[in-house]
Design a protein around this motif. Structure first.
Motif, mmCIF file in Angstrom:
data_model
loop_
_atom_site.group_PDB
_atom_site.id
_atom_site.type_symbol
_atom_site.label_atom_id
_atom_site.label_comp_id
_atom_site.label_asym_id
_atom_site.label_seq_id
_atom_site.Cartn_x
_atom_site.Cartn_y
_atom_site.Cartn_z
ATOM 1 N N ASP A 160 6.466 51.580 23.046
ATOM 2 C CA ASP A 160 5.538 51.675 21.906
ATOM 3 C C ASP A 160 4.367 50.705 22.090
ATOM 4 O O ASP A 160 3.209 51.066 21.827
ATOM 5 N N ASP A 161 4.668 49.487 22.545
ATOM 6 C CA ASP A 161 3.603 48.498 22.784
ATOM 7 C C ASP A 161 2.655 48.995 23.873
ATOM 8 O O ASP A 161 1.428 48.861 23.760
ATOM 9 N N TYR A 162 3.237 49.565 24.929
ATOM 10 C CA TYR A 162 2.411 50.087 26.031
ATOM 11 C C TYR A 162 1.499 51.212 25.535
ATOM 12 O O TYR A 162 0.303 51.243 25.837
ATOM 13 N N ARG A 163 2.077 52.147 24.772
ATOM 14 C CA ARG A 163 1.306 53.309 24.314
ATOM 15 C C ARG A 163 0.189 52.909 23.357
ATOM 16 O O ARG A 163 -0.855 53.570 23.303
ATOM 17 N N GLU A 164 0.402 51.853 22.594
ATOM 18 C CA GLU A 164 -0.652 51.375 21.689
ATOM 19 C C GLU A 164 -1.863 50.895 22.489
ATOM 20 O O GLU A 164 -3.014 51.203 22.142
ATOM 21 N N LYS A 363 4.009 46.447 33.388
ATOM 22 C CA LYS A 363 4.898 45.598 34.197
ATOM 23 C C LYS A 363 6.158 45.250 33.405
ATOM 24 O O LYS A 363 7.284 45.329 33.930
ATOM 25 N N GLN A 364 5.985 44.877 32.147
ATOM 26 C CA GLN A 364 7.147 44.554 31.314
ATOM 27 C C GLN A 364 8.044 45.775 31.149
ATOM 28 O O GLN A 364 9.274 45.677 31.207
ATOM 29 N N LEU A 365 7.424 46.955 30.969
ATOM 30 C CA LEU A 365 8.175 48.199 30.823
ATOM 31 C C LEU A 365 8.951 48.513 32.100
ATOM 32 O O LEU A 365 10.129 48.897 32.058
ATOM 33 N N SER A 366 8.306 48.331 33.264
ATOM 34 C CA SER A 366 8.966 48.578 34.549
ATOM 35 C C SER A 366 10.170 47.661 34.730
ATOM 36 O O SER A 366 11.244 48.094 35.170
ATOM 37 N N ASP A 367 9.991 46.380 34.411
ATOM 38 C CA ASP A 367 11.087 45.416 34.578
ATOM 39 C C ASP A 367 12.282 45.787 33.704
ATOM 40 O O ASP A 367 13.438 45.694 34.144
ATOM 41 N N LEU A 368 12.000 46.203 32.474
ATOM 42 C CA LEU A 368 13.091 46.609 31.587
ATOM 43 C C LEU A 368 13.794 47.852 32.116
ATOM 44 O O LEU A 368 15.031 47.959 32.066
ATOM 45 N N ARG A 369 13.015 48.797 32.621
ATOM 46 C CA ARG A 369 13.613 50.027 33.150
ATOM 47 C C ARG A 369 14.493 49.734 34.365
ATOM 48 O O ARG A 369 15.567 50.328 34.522
ATOM 49 N N LYS A 370 14.056 48.823 35.225
ATOM 50 C CA LYS A 370 14.873 48.455 36.383
ATOM 51 C C LYS A 370 16.187 47.833 35.933
ATOM 52 O O LYS A 370 17.256 48.112 36.484
ATOM 53 N N LYS A 371 16.097 46.983 34.929
ATOM 54 C CA LYS A 371 17.295 46.320 34.409
ATOM 55 C C LYS A 371 18.290 47.353 33.867
ATOM 56 O O LYS A 371 19.486 47.320 34.185
ATOM 57 N N TRP A 372 17.777 48.291 33.075
ATOM 58 C CA TRP A 372 18.662 49.306 32.492
ATOM 59 C C TRP A 372 19.097 50.332 33.521
ATOM 60 O O TRP A 372 20.164 50.953 33.370
ATOM 61 N N ASP A 416 3.419 57.377 29.783
ATOM 62 C CA ASP A 416 4.759 56.790 29.806
ATOM 63 C C ASP A 416 4.867 55.597 30.749
ATOM 64 O O ASP A 416 5.970 55.148 31.064
ATOM 65 N N GLY A 417 3.738 55.092 31.225
ATOM 66 C CA GLY A 417 3.769 53.926 32.101
ATOM 67 C C GLY A 417 3.428 54.281 33.533
ATOM 68 O O GLY A 417 2.878 55.347 33.819
ATOM 69 N N LEU A 418 3.790 53.402 34.456
ATOM 70 C CA LEU A 418 3.474 53.603 35.874
ATOM 71 C C LEU A 418 4.703 53.995 36.690
ATOM 72 O O LEU A 418 4.607 54.189 37.897
#
Length: 567
Positions: A160-164, A363-372, A416-418
């Motif tokens: 949501d933060d990214y899309r804003e 970058k924050q979104l990518s890091d979270l996705r890698k973690k999950w 949806d990010g990179l």
């Protein structure tokens, strides 16, 4: 949970009422008996696509209604409040009628809603898993949403933060693109909006001017009637031997009477008040008459002005306010074009700032996705092991992430990010990981999707989960593992399952048998809850086909006993 379901005039169902319990409910029966039709009805009830083909032949409309029971804090509660829908005592009633013309009428707790609202509320109550959904695993575009769904506790907030910021990026880059259009297009655009701006400026519009003109026009067009009415009113009050004269006479007589009897003073006061009020009214009417003036030229001026305003409305807005807003907007655009170089420079600086912010969010979104992704991989391996795929290696592979674009001049930002994600799998030791779509068989896909459903159901909060023949392509010990897996899901959520596997049927808490019958030359679907002996007979049929032998009966009985032991 789904407690009650009522279906009327739907496909080959004339009228059907079903009650459901917690745990695992299995629906079995011959092919074509109507098992999937019941699931189709539930899908339509929760916002699926409908058509007139669902209406039973010869009937005006199909009717589907379902009662769901939910706990406080269920996701549907908040969404219902957003749409002004009251939920009392945890009961949600969905209803959908489909006419033979194909039109739908949807209601939630008696309130009329759109199909999109029905779908939004319904998605929190029912999760239907079909063979079609299993096939979606073959489409890598669904893999990233699945990962996001798994880690939604953290990922949704970051997304949501990214899309804003992405929305701001689109706005600024769009403005810059328009500013960098070629000179000829800009010159043409400037000529057009300067003409429009001049036309609006010359009109010298005033807010509510059109309403005032319409009011004045109405008075001029009704001048004779207005003058006659006011004049007659004035004469009736002020003329000799008319209204005020007679009331004055009354006032004089009451003065004499009040001198003789003071108790009559209030009557005198009332008449005096009326007299003075009517006297003021007569003066006002006289004033209005003096101001009345019929000017044919003024009527023509009003007509011309209203025509001018209407012409501007057709071009620039439905009201004077909208026209003036459009004028202010193009005035700003004119200024931007005339000072193009300065604005381009400003927009470029702003875009660079937005890009930096957007990259940090990506970058924050990518890091979270890698973690999950790591957690999902671990969970998938655990679930697949229980489904006799312990030699399988599963991987959430990132084909691209934000790290790949660190310090890149051009970054392909997407909504949806990179990240580009695809599921990879190796089902045999020593074989390299390959895209899931190119490797897995039908039975393997069913088990992988079942593993995902097991993982998601534990923290999804869905009231009911429906499995529509998800056990296709499996048998033997794998079938038993799938049966146990579906039962475990039913511990957390109510599960309805259409199956052809006797192992799954044996695990049922409630077993419903679906059959067809012919009444007065028409086919209809009938549902029968099975007792213990009937369960043995039905599971025996599922094992052997038509003929029921003592050995088959014994096998069916053993399956039920094994199921009770596992439970």
């Amino acid at each position: 949970m789904l407690q009650e379901l009522s279906i009327k005039n739907f496909a080959i169902i004339d009228q059907l009422s079903l009650s459901f319990e917690n745990g695992l409910t299995v629906l079995t029966g011959e092919t074509g008996a109507g098992k999937s039709i019941i699931i189709d009805a539930i899908q339509l009830l929760t916002g699926g696509r409908g058509s007139s083909e669902y209406v039973r032949h010869g009937e005006d409309r199909a009717e589907i209604e379902g009662l769901f029971l939910v706990d406080d804090g269920h996701p549907c509660m908040e969404r219902a409040r957003e749409f002004g829908i009251d939920i009392e005592e945890g009961m949600v009633i969905l209803r959908r009628d489909i006419s033979k013309a194909g039109k739908s009428v949807c209601r939630i707790n008696g309130k009329l809603v759109t199909i999109s609202v029905l779908r939004e509320i319904g998605s929190t109550l029912i999760d239907i898993h079909s063979q079609h959904e299993t096939q979606e695993l073959l489409n890598e575009t669904f893999h990233l949403p699945l990962l996001d769904h798994y880690g939604r506790v953290e990922i949704e907030a970051a997304l949501d933060d990214y899309r804003e910021v992405y929305k701001k990026y689109e706005t600024v880059s769009g403005r810059l693109k328009r500013m960098n259009e070629n000179d000829q297009q800009l010159a043409q655009r400037l000529d057009l909006i300067q003409f429009q701006h001049g036309e609006i400026q010359r009109a010298d519009l005033k807010l509510r001017e059109d309403e005032e003109l319409a009011d004045e026009k109405r008075k001029l067009m009704n001048f004779e009637r207005l003058f006659e009415s006011l004049n007659t009113s004035y004469e009736a009050l002020q003329g000799e031997q008319h209204g005020l004269d007679w009331i004055g006479l009354v006032m004089g007589q009451l003065e004499t009477a009040a001198e003789a009897d003071p108790a009559l003073a209030p009557l005198l006061e009332t008449v005096q008040n009326c007299f003075y009020t009517l006297e003021d009214t007569a003066r006002t009417i006289r004033s209005q008459l003096d101001m009345l003036e019929f000017d044919p030229e003024r009527l023509n001026q009003i007509e011309a002005r209203m025509n001018e305003i209407n012409q501007l409305k057709r071009k620039y807005g439905s009201s004077i306010e909208e026209i003036l807003e459009y004028g202010a907007k193009i005035e700003e655009e004119i200024e931007s074009i005339l000072n193009r170089d300065h604005h381009v420079e400003q927009l470029q600086k702003e875009l660079q700032t937005v890009k930096r912010d957007l990259y940090l969010e990506a970058k924050q979104l990518s890091d979270l996705r890698k973690k999950w992704a790591e957690k999902l991989t671990k969970n998938i391996h655990s679930e697949l092991k229980q489904l006799y795929m312990d030699k399988t290696t599963f991987e959430v592979r990132f084909l691209s992430t934000a790290d790949d674009y660190f310090e890149a001049d051009e970054i392909p930002f997407r909504r949806d990010g990179l990240d580009q994600v695809e599921f990879y799998i190796s089902t045999n030791p020593g074989e390299p990981l390959k895209p899931l779509a190119k490797t897995a068989s039908g039975g393997e896909l069913s088990r992988i999707m079942l593993a995902l459903k097991t993982i998601f159901s534990k923290h999804q909060g869905i009231t009911s989960i429906i499995f529509d023949e998800v056990d296709t392509g499996v048998s033997g010990r794998v079938a038993q593992a799938i049966a146990e897996k579906i039962y475990r899901i039913s511990v957390h959520s109510q599960v309805l399952c259409i199956t052809h596997l006797p192992q799954v049927a044996a695990m049922a808490d409630v077993h419903l048998f679906i059959m067809k019958e012919t009444v007065k030359g028409r086919t209809r679907t009938k549902v029968k809850p099975l007792g213990q002996e009937e369960k043995i007979k039905e599971i025996g049929r599922m094992i052997s086909g038509v003929e029921m032998t003592d050995l088959t009966r014994q096998h069916a009985k053993e399956l039920l006993e094994l199921a009770e032991t596992i439970k």
